[in-house]
Design a protein around this motif. Structure first.
Motif, PDB file in Angstrom:
ATOM      1  N   VAL A 169      27.566  21.537 -30.070  1.00 20.40           N
ATOM      2  CA  VAL A 169      28.753  21.517 -31.247  1.00 20.40           C
ATOM      3  C   VAL A 169      29.983  21.079 -30.124  1.00 20.40           C
ATOM      4  O   VAL A 169      30.177  21.503 -28.829  1.00 20.40           O
ATOM      5  N   PRO A 170      30.824  20.337 -30.936  1.00 19.45           N
ATOM      6  CA  PRO A 170      31.938  20.013 -30.278  1.00 19.45           C
ATOM      7  C   PRO A 170      33.100  20.935 -30.252  1.00 19.45           C
ATOM      8  O   PRO A 170      34.214  20.784 -30.813  1.00 19.45           O
ATOM      9  N   LEU A 171      32.987  21.990 -29.277  1.00 19.78           N
ATOM     10  CA  LEU A 171      34.168  22.964 -29.093  1.00 19.78           C
ATOM     11  C   LEU A 171      34.071  23.373 -27.967  1.00 19.78           C
ATOM     12  O   LEU A 171      32.896  23.437 -27.172  1.00 19.78           O
ATOM     13  N   GLU A 172      35.202  24.042 -27.378  1.00 18.35           N
ATOM     14  CA  GLU A 172      35.534  24.526 -26.119  1.00 18.35           C
ATOM     15  C   GLU A 172      35.446  26.135 -26.357  1.00 18.35           C
ATOM     16  O   GLU A 172      36.184  26.637 -27.088  1.00 18.35           O
TER      17      GLU A 172
ATOM     18  N   ALA B 168      22.396  31.520 -31.710  1.00 17.17           N
ATOM     19  CA  ALA B 168      22.793  29.976 -31.460  1.00 17.17           C
ATOM     20  C   ALA B 168      21.406  29.231 -31.682  1.00 17.17           C
ATOM     21  O   ALA B 168      21.384  28.073 -32.228  1.00 17.17           O
ATOM     22  N   LEU B 169      20.535  29.480 -30.630  1.00 17.09           N
ATOM     23  CA  LEU B 169      19.331  28.769 -30.332  1.00 17.09           C
ATOM     24  C   LEU B 169      18.221  28.722 -31.662  1.00 17.09           C
ATOM     25  O   LEU B 169      17.813  27.402 -32.112  1.00 17.09           O
ATOM     26  N   GLU B 170      18.075  29.620 -32.378  1.00 17.21           N
ATOM     27  CA  GLU B 170      17.164  29.914 -33.375  1.00 17.21           C
ATOM     28  C   GLU B 170      17.827  29.489 -34.651  1.00 17.21           C
ATOM     29  O   GLU B 170      17.001  28.852 -35.446  1.00 17.21           O
ATOM     30  N   ARG B 171      19.100  29.849 -34.718  1.00 16.80           N
ATOM     31  CA  ARG B 171      19.682  29.844 -36.179  1.00 16.80           C
ATOM     32  C   ARG B 171      20.915  28.674 -36.201  1.00 16.80           C
ATOM     33  O   ARG B 171      21.415  28.260 -37.388  1.00 16.80           O
ATOM     34  N   ARG B 172      21.288  28.182 -35.064  1.00 13.08           N
ATOM     35  CA  ARG B 172      22.366  27.335 -35.161  1.00 13.08           C
ATOM     36  C   ARG B 172      23.565  27.918 -35.500  1.00 13.08           C
ATOM     37  O   ARG B 172      24.520  27.281 -36.335  1.00 13.08           O
ATOM     38  N   LEU B 173      23.768  29.319 -35.208  1.00  4.27           N
ATOM     39  CA  LEU B 173      24.988  29.950 -35.593  1.00  4.27           C
ATOM     40  C   LEU B 173      25.815  30.016 -34.356  1.00  4.27           C
ATOM     41  O   LEU B 173      25.451  30.501 -33.319  1.00  4.27           O
TER      42      LEU B 173
ATOM     43  N   GLY C   2      29.469  19.184 -37.692  1.00  2.91           N
ATOM     44  CA  GLY C   2      30.374  20.312 -38.268  1.00  2.91           C
ATOM     45  C   GLY C   2      30.106  21.547 -38.793  1.00  2.91           C
ATOM     46  O   GLY C   2      28.742  21.724 -38.668  1.00  2.91           O
ATOM     47  N   TRP C   3      30.414  22.185 -39.685  1.00  3.58           N
ATOM     48  CA  TRP C   3      30.175  23.453 -40.629  1.00  3.58           C
ATOM     49  C   TRP C   3      29.118  22.914 -41.696  1.00  3.58           C
ATOM     50  O   TRP C   3      29.783  22.305 -42.339  1.00  3.58           O
ATOM     51  N   GLY C   4      27.990  23.768 -41.562  1.00  6.26           N
ATOM     52  CA  GLY C   4      27.242  23.455 -42.949  1.00  6.26           C
ATOM     53  C   GLY C   4      27.097  24.445 -43.876  1.00  6.26           C
ATOM     54  O   GLY C   4      28.060  25.113 -44.071  1.00  6.26           O
TER      55      GLY C   4
ATOM     56  N   VAL D  10      29.650  32.372 -28.053  1.00  7.91           N
ATOM     57  CA  VAL D  10      28.294  32.003 -27.759  1.00  7.91           C
ATOM     58  C   VAL D  10      28.002  30.755 -29.035  1.00  7.91           C
ATOM     59  O   VAL D  10      27.854  30.935 -30.113  1.00  7.91           O
ATOM     60  N   PRO D  11      28.477  29.433 -28.609  1.00 10.78           N
ATOM     61  CA  PRO D  11      28.317  28.678 -29.632  1.00 10.78           C
ATOM     62  C   PRO D  11      26.848  27.978 -29.992  1.00 10.78           C
ATOM     63  O   PRO D  11      26.153  27.916 -29.064  1.00 10.78           O
ATOM     64  N   ALA D  12      26.703  27.626 -30.968  1.00  8.66           N
ATOM     65  CA  ALA D  12      25.488  26.657 -31.446  1.00  8.66           C
ATOM     66  C   ALA D  12      25.316  25.757 -30.399  1.00  8.66           C
ATOM     67  O   ALA D  12      26.553  25.071 -29.955  1.00  8.66           O
TER      68      ALA D  12
END
Length: 211
Positions: free
Chosen positions: A83-86, A138-143, A176-178, A78-80
Protein backbone atom coordinates in the motif's frame (compact mmCIF):
# COMPACT_ATOMS: atom_id res chain seq x y z
CA UNK A 1 5.03 25.37 17.74
CA UNK A 2 1.91 23.81 16.27
CA UNK A 3 -1.39 24.49 18.02
CA UNK A 4 -2.14 21.80 20.64
CA UNK A 5 -5.25 19.76 19.93
CA UNK A 6 -7.71 19.10 22.75
CA UNK A 7 -6.56 16.10 24.76
CA UNK A 8 -8.85 13.05 24.58
CA UNK A 9 -8.83 11.32 27.95
CA UNK A 10 -9.00 7.51 28.26
CA UNK A 11 -12.60 7.83 29.45
CA UNK A 12 -13.51 9.93 26.42
CA UNK A 13 -11.77 7.41 24.16
CA UNK A 14 -13.79 4.59 25.72
CA UNK A 15 -16.98 6.53 24.97
CA UNK A 16 -16.11 6.31 21.26
CA UNK A 17 -16.28 2.52 21.38
CA UNK A 18 -18.81 -0.28 21.79
CA UNK A 19 -16.86 -2.61 24.05
CA UNK A 20 -17.01 -6.40 24.21
CA UNK A 21 -20.41 -7.18 22.61
CA UNK A 22 -20.14 -10.78 23.85
CA UNK A 23 -18.99 -9.85 27.35
CA UNK A 24 -15.59 -9.00 28.81
CA UNK A 25 -12.75 -11.43 29.45
CA UNK A 26 -9.59 -10.89 31.54
CA UNK A 27 -6.97 -11.13 28.79
CA UNK A 28 -8.67 -9.92 25.61
CA UNK A 29 -10.86 -7.02 24.57
CA UNK A 30 -12.82 -6.38 21.38
CA UNK A 31 -14.36 -2.99 20.64
CA UNK A 32 -16.15 -1.46 17.67
CA UNK A 33 -15.63 2.11 16.52
CA UNK A 34 -18.74 3.10 14.58
CA UNK A 35 -19.29 6.38 12.73
CA UNK A 36 -21.49 7.69 15.53
CA UNK A 37 -21.50 7.02 19.26
CA UNK A 38 -23.86 8.69 21.71
CA UNK A 39 -24.81 11.26 19.10
CA UNK A 40 -21.21 12.26 18.36
CA UNK A 41 -19.34 11.68 15.10
CA UNK A 42 -16.29 9.46 15.45
CA UNK A 43 -13.05 9.75 13.52
CA UNK A 44 -10.27 7.19 13.53
CA UNK A 45 -7.72 10.01 13.81
CA UNK A 46 -9.22 10.96 17.19
CA UNK A 47 -9.22 7.34 18.30
CA UNK A 48 -5.61 6.81 17.23
CA UNK A 49 -4.44 10.00 18.89
CA UNK A 50 -6.24 9.07 22.10
CA UNK A 51 -4.49 5.70 22.25
CA UNK A 52 -1.14 7.31 21.44
CA UNK A 53 -1.70 9.88 24.21
CA UNK A 54 -2.91 8.04 27.32
CA UNK A 55 -1.48 10.94 29.36
CA UNK A 56 -1.84 14.58 28.40
CA UNK A 57 1.07 15.95 26.33
CA UNK A 58 2.59 19.24 27.41
CA UNK A 59 1.76 22.16 25.15
CA UNK A 60 5.46 22.55 24.46
CA UNK A 61 5.59 19.03 23.00
CA UNK A 62 3.61 20.07 19.92
CA UNK A 63 5.93 20.66 16.99
CA UNK A 64 5.83 23.30 14.26
CA UNK A 65 4.37 20.74 11.84
CA UNK A 66 1.63 19.83 14.37
CA UNK A 67 2.63 16.17 14.45
CA UNK A 68 1.00 14.37 17.36
CA UNK A 69 3.12 14.13 20.49
CA UNK A 70 3.19 10.53 21.72
CA UNK A 71 2.95 9.67 25.42
CA UNK A 72 2.30 5.93 25.16
CA UNK A 73 5.18 3.54 25.80
CA UNK A 74 5.68 2.54 22.15
CA UNK A 75 3.72 1.97 18.95
CA UNK A 76 3.99 0.52 15.46
CA UNK A 77 1.93 0.84 12.28
CA UNK A 78 1.54 -2.48 10.44
CA UNK A 79 0.38 -1.71 6.88
CA UNK A 80 -1.19 -4.12 4.44
CA UNK A 81 1.41 -5.19 1.86
CA UNK A 82 2.00 -3.01 -1.17
CA UNK A 83 0.00 0.00 0.00
CA UNK A 84 1.22 3.54 -0.76
CA UNK A 85 1.75 4.93 2.72
CA UNK A 86 4.61 5.82 5.03
CA UNK A 87 4.22 3.86 8.30
CA UNK A 88 5.62 6.78 10.33
CA UNK A 89 3.14 9.29 8.89
CA UNK A 90 0.48 8.61 11.52
CA UNK A 91 -1.49 11.77 10.89
CA UNK A 92 -1.62 11.18 7.12
CA UNK A 93 -2.72 7.57 7.54
CA UNK A 94 -5.67 8.23 9.82
CA UNK A 95 -6.77 11.58 8.37
CA UNK A 96 -6.54 10.02 4.91
CA UNK A 97 -8.72 7.10 5.99
CA UNK A 98 -11.28 9.43 7.58
CA UNK A 99 -11.45 11.48 4.38
CA UNK A 100 -12.73 8.35 2.60
CA UNK A 101 -15.50 7.49 5.09
CA UNK A 102 -18.79 6.81 3.30
CA UNK A 103 -22.20 7.90 4.57
CA UNK A 104 -23.40 4.28 4.57
CA UNK A 105 -20.25 2.90 6.24
CA UNK A 106 -21.30 1.12 9.44
CA UNK A 107 -17.90 0.40 10.94
CA UNK A 108 -14.74 2.54 11.02
CA UNK A 109 -12.36 0.37 12.98
CA UNK A 110 -12.02 -2.40 15.52
CA UNK A 111 -9.81 -2.19 18.60
CA UNK A 112 -8.29 -5.44 19.84
CA UNK A 113 -6.81 -5.32 23.35
CA UNK A 114 -4.25 -7.92 24.45
CA UNK A 115 -3.42 -7.97 28.17
CA UNK A 116 -0.21 -9.62 29.36
CA UNK A 117 1.48 -10.30 32.68
CA UNK A 118 3.78 -7.94 34.54
CA UNK A 119 6.93 -9.86 33.59
CA UNK A 120 6.61 -8.86 29.91
CA UNK A 121 9.06 -6.33 28.51
CA UNK A 122 7.76 -3.49 26.35
CA UNK A 123 9.85 -4.58 23.36
CA UNK A 124 8.61 -8.16 23.63
CA UNK A 125 4.97 -7.07 23.80
CA UNK A 126 5.40 -4.99 20.66
CA UNK A 127 7.15 -7.85 18.88
CA UNK A 128 4.49 -10.40 19.84
CA UNK A 129 1.48 -8.22 19.08
CA UNK A 130 3.13 -6.70 16.02
CA UNK A 131 3.84 -10.19 14.70
CA UNK A 132 0.17 -11.09 15.09
CA UNK A 133 -0.87 -7.88 13.31
CA UNK A 134 1.53 -8.59 10.45
CA UNK A 135 0.68 -12.26 9.95
CA UNK A 136 -3.04 -12.39 10.71
CA UNK A 137 -4.23 -8.89 9.81
CA UNK A 138 -1.90 -7.47 7.15
CA UNK A 139 -0.81 -10.54 5.18
CA UNK A 140 -3.88 -12.74 5.58
CA UNK A 141 -6.60 -10.07 5.42
CA UNK A 142 -4.97 -7.00 3.82
CA UNK A 143 -5.88 -4.87 6.85
CA UNK A 144 -3.78 -1.93 8.01
CA UNK A 145 -3.47 -1.53 11.77
CA UNK A 146 -1.54 0.22 14.52
CA UNK A 147 -0.33 -1.48 17.70
CA UNK A 148 0.00 0.76 20.77
CA UNK A 149 1.62 -0.52 23.97
CA UNK A 150 0.58 0.87 27.36
CA UNK A 151 2.53 0.14 30.57
CA UNK A 152 0.20 1.38 33.34
CA UNK A 153 2.85 0.78 36.00
CA UNK A 154 4.69 3.81 34.59
CA UNK A 155 1.79 5.89 35.95
CA UNK A 156 1.75 4.06 39.32
CA UNK A 157 -1.14 1.82 38.30
CA UNK A 158 -1.44 -1.85 39.23
CA UNK A 159 -3.10 -2.66 35.90
CA UNK A 160 -1.27 -5.09 33.66
CA UNK A 161 0.72 -4.20 30.54
CA UNK A 162 -1.41 -4.33 27.41
CA UNK A 163 -1.48 -3.50 23.74
CA UNK A 164 -4.29 -1.99 21.70
CA UNK A 165 -4.44 -2.82 18.01
CA UNK A 166 -6.51 -0.31 16.05
CA UNK A 167 -7.60 -2.19 12.93
CA UNK A 168 -8.94 -0.01 10.13
CA UNK A 169 -12.04 -1.83 8.93
CA UNK A 170 -11.68 -1.48 5.15
CA UNK A 171 -9.51 -3.80 3.09
CA UNK A 172 -6.39 -1.89 2.05
CA UNK A 173 -4.91 -2.32 -1.42
CA UNK A 174 -2.51 -0.40 -3.62
CA UNK A 175 -5.56 1.17 -5.26
CA UNK A 176 -6.87 2.47 -1.94
CA UNK A 177 -9.45 1.60 0.69
CA UNK A 178 -11.97 -1.08 -0.29
CA UNK A 179 -14.86 -2.95 1.27
CA UNK A 180 -15.35 -3.64 4.97
CA UNK A 181 -13.61 -6.89 5.80
CA UNK A 182 -16.29 -9.54 6.46
CA UNK A 183 -14.39 -10.98 9.44
CA UNK A 184 -14.73 -7.69 11.31
CA UNK A 185 -18.48 -7.42 10.86
CA UNK A 186 -19.33 -11.10 11.37
CA UNK A 187 -21.67 -11.97 14.24
CA UNK A 188 -18.99 -14.12 15.85
CA UNK A 189 -16.18 -11.60 15.31
CA UNK A 190 -15.25 -11.17 18.96
CA UNK A 191 -15.03 -14.90 19.68
CA UNK A 192 -13.21 -15.61 16.42
CA UNK A 193 -10.54 -12.95 16.96
CA UNK A 194 -10.09 -13.93 20.58
CA UNK A 195 -9.53 -17.57 19.63
CA UNK A 196 -7.15 -16.56 16.84
CA UNK A 197 -5.11 -14.31 19.16
CA UNK A 198 -4.96 -16.93 21.92
CA UNK A 199 -3.69 -19.56 19.49
CA UNK A 200 -1.03 -17.16 18.18
CA UNK A 201 -0.05 -16.06 21.70
CA UNK A 202 0.17 -19.60 23.05
CA UNK A 203 2.34 -20.62 20.11
CA UNK A 204 4.81 -17.74 20.25
CA UNK A 205 4.78 -16.37 23.82
CA UNK A 206 6.86 -19.21 25.34
CA UNK A 207 9.73 -18.35 23.01
CA UNK A 208 10.03 -14.90 24.56
CA UNK A 209 10.70 -16.43 27.97
CA UNK A 210 13.34 -18.97 26.99
CA UNK A 211 16.55 -18.44 28.90
Amino acid sequence: MGSPLPWISPAEADAMLYDDPDGSTPDFGFALCRPNAKGKQNLTADLARAKLQPSRPADADWQENALWPITCTTSRVVPAPGVPLEPDALEDIFHGYDAKIKSHQRLLAVVLTMRLDHDWLTSDILSLVGGYALERLALERRLTSMAVVHMPADELSARRPHAHVIVLARVHRASGWGALHPDLIAKNAQAAFQAEWETYRDTWAPRFHQR
